[in-house]
Motif scaffolding. Structure first.
Motif, PDB file in Angstrom:
ATOM      1  N   ASP A 168       0.837  -1.192   0.000  1.00 27.14           N
ATOM      2  CA  ASP A 168       0.000   0.000   0.000  1.00 27.14           C
ATOM      3  C   ASP A 168       0.879   1.252   0.000  1.00 27.14           C
ATOM      4  OD1 ASP A 168       0.857   0.433   2.630  1.00 27.14           O
ATOM      5  OD2 ASP A 168      -1.096  -0.053   3.529  1.00 27.14           O
ATOM      6  N   VAL A 225       0.289  -5.942   1.640  1.00 31.79           N
ATOM      7  CA  VAL A 225      -1.133  -6.207   1.833  1.00 31.79           C
ATOM      8  C   VAL A 225      -1.619  -7.407   1.029  1.00 31.79           C
ATOM      9  CG1 VAL A 225      -1.652  -3.836   2.496  1.00 31.79           C
ATOM     10  CG2 VAL A 225      -1.742  -4.494   0.074  1.00 31.79           C
ATOM     11  N   ASP A 246      -4.342  -9.788   2.567  1.00 28.88           N
ATOM     12  CA  ASP A 246      -4.589  -9.606   3.999  1.00 28.88           C
ATOM     13  C   ASP A 246      -6.098  -9.484   4.217  1.00 28.88           C
ATOM     14  OD1 ASP A 246      -4.952  -8.593   6.594  1.00 28.88           O
ATOM     15  OD2 ASP A 246      -3.141  -7.372   6.485  1.00 28.88           O
ATOM     16  N   ASP A 279      -7.788  -8.237   6.454  1.00 25.15           N
ATOM     17  CA  ASP A 279      -8.180  -6.905   6.926  1.00 25.15           C
ATOM     18  C   ASP A 279      -8.292  -5.905   5.793  1.00 25.15           C
ATOM     19  OD1 ASP A 279      -8.267  -7.826   9.561  1.00 25.15           O
ATOM     20  OD2 ASP A 279      -6.198  -7.226   9.964  1.00 25.15           O
ATOM     21  N   ARG A 280      -7.794  -6.269   4.608  1.00 27.15           N
ATOM     22  CA  ARG A 280      -7.816  -5.365   3.448  1.00 27.15           C
ATOM     23  C   ARG A 280      -8.743  -5.870   2.348  1.00 27.15           C
ATOM     24  NH1 ARG A 280      -3.383  -1.809   3.908  1.00 27.15           N
ATOM     25  NH2 ARG A 280      -4.486  -0.718   2.267  1.00 27.15           N
ATOM     26  N   GLN A 318     -10.886  -4.131  -1.203  1.00 25.08           N
ATOM     27  CA  GLN A 318     -10.245  -2.885  -1.630  1.00 25.08           C
ATOM     28  C   GLN A 318      -9.652  -2.975  -3.034  1.00 25.08           C
ATOM     29  OE1 GLN A 318      -7.483  -1.593   1.417  1.00 25.08           O
ATOM     30  NE2 GLN A 318      -9.001  -1.815   3.028  1.00 25.08           N
TER      31      GLN A 318
END
Length: 160
Positions: free
Chosen positions: A55, A61, A85, A87-88, A91
């Motif tokens: 990122d 990521v 990831d 958590d990503r 996106q």
């Protein structure tokens, strides 16, 4: 987002999400109890060209690899693996990695790409079909999913 070839010292930044994804047991056919050393050997093997997505802050990521799926006269067919990831998620990292890897595989001389074992409940099936992959077969009840019980494994293919 920057996508680049991975260096050996990227593994400690890949491992946390790699481990989380494999330990969940929902999308990869690897043992959920895979150790870090064994995980590194699986993901970073010398036969694989490994890439990372970073990122804007330089955090890794996502990661992907390209490798020959077969040898000898069939070595022109690639295989790839992708992890983002969790958590990503959502996106666009997976799509960006996929588009990059498809172009990289083509530039490396591969004629097609096959995924040997895509868990049929994996949300990435929609991504792969949107990128032109087709399901060429499904092995029924081949995967013991922790939430859905026995589900199939798709074999997916796309010409490059």
């Amino acid at each position: 987002m920057l996508i680049r070839e991975a260096a050996a010292d990227d593994w400690p930044r890949i491992w946390p999400f790699w481990h989380r994804i494999v330990a969940a047991g929902e999308t990869y056919t690897w043992d959920p109890d895979t150790t870090e050393e064994a995980g590194r050997a699986l993901w970073m093997a010398s036969a694989k060209r490994v890439y990372v997505a970073e990122d804007d802050t330089g955090a890794v990521v996502g990661s992907a690899y390209v490798t020959p799926n077969y040898g000898g006269p069939a070595a022109g067919i690639a295989n790839a693996g992708f992890m983002v990831d969790p958590d990503r998620a959502g996106q666009g990292i997976g799509r960006a990695l996929a588009e990059y890897i498809l172009a990289a595989a083509k530039s490396q001389g591969y004629r097609g790409m096959v995924f040997n074992a895509v868990v049929e409940t994996n949300p990435a099936v929609a991504l792969w079909t949107s990128l032109g992959f087709t399901i060429v077969g499904t092995i029924p009840d081949a995967y013991d999913h922790p939430r859905f019980g026995r589900v199939g494994l798709h074999v997916m293919y796309r010409a490059l």
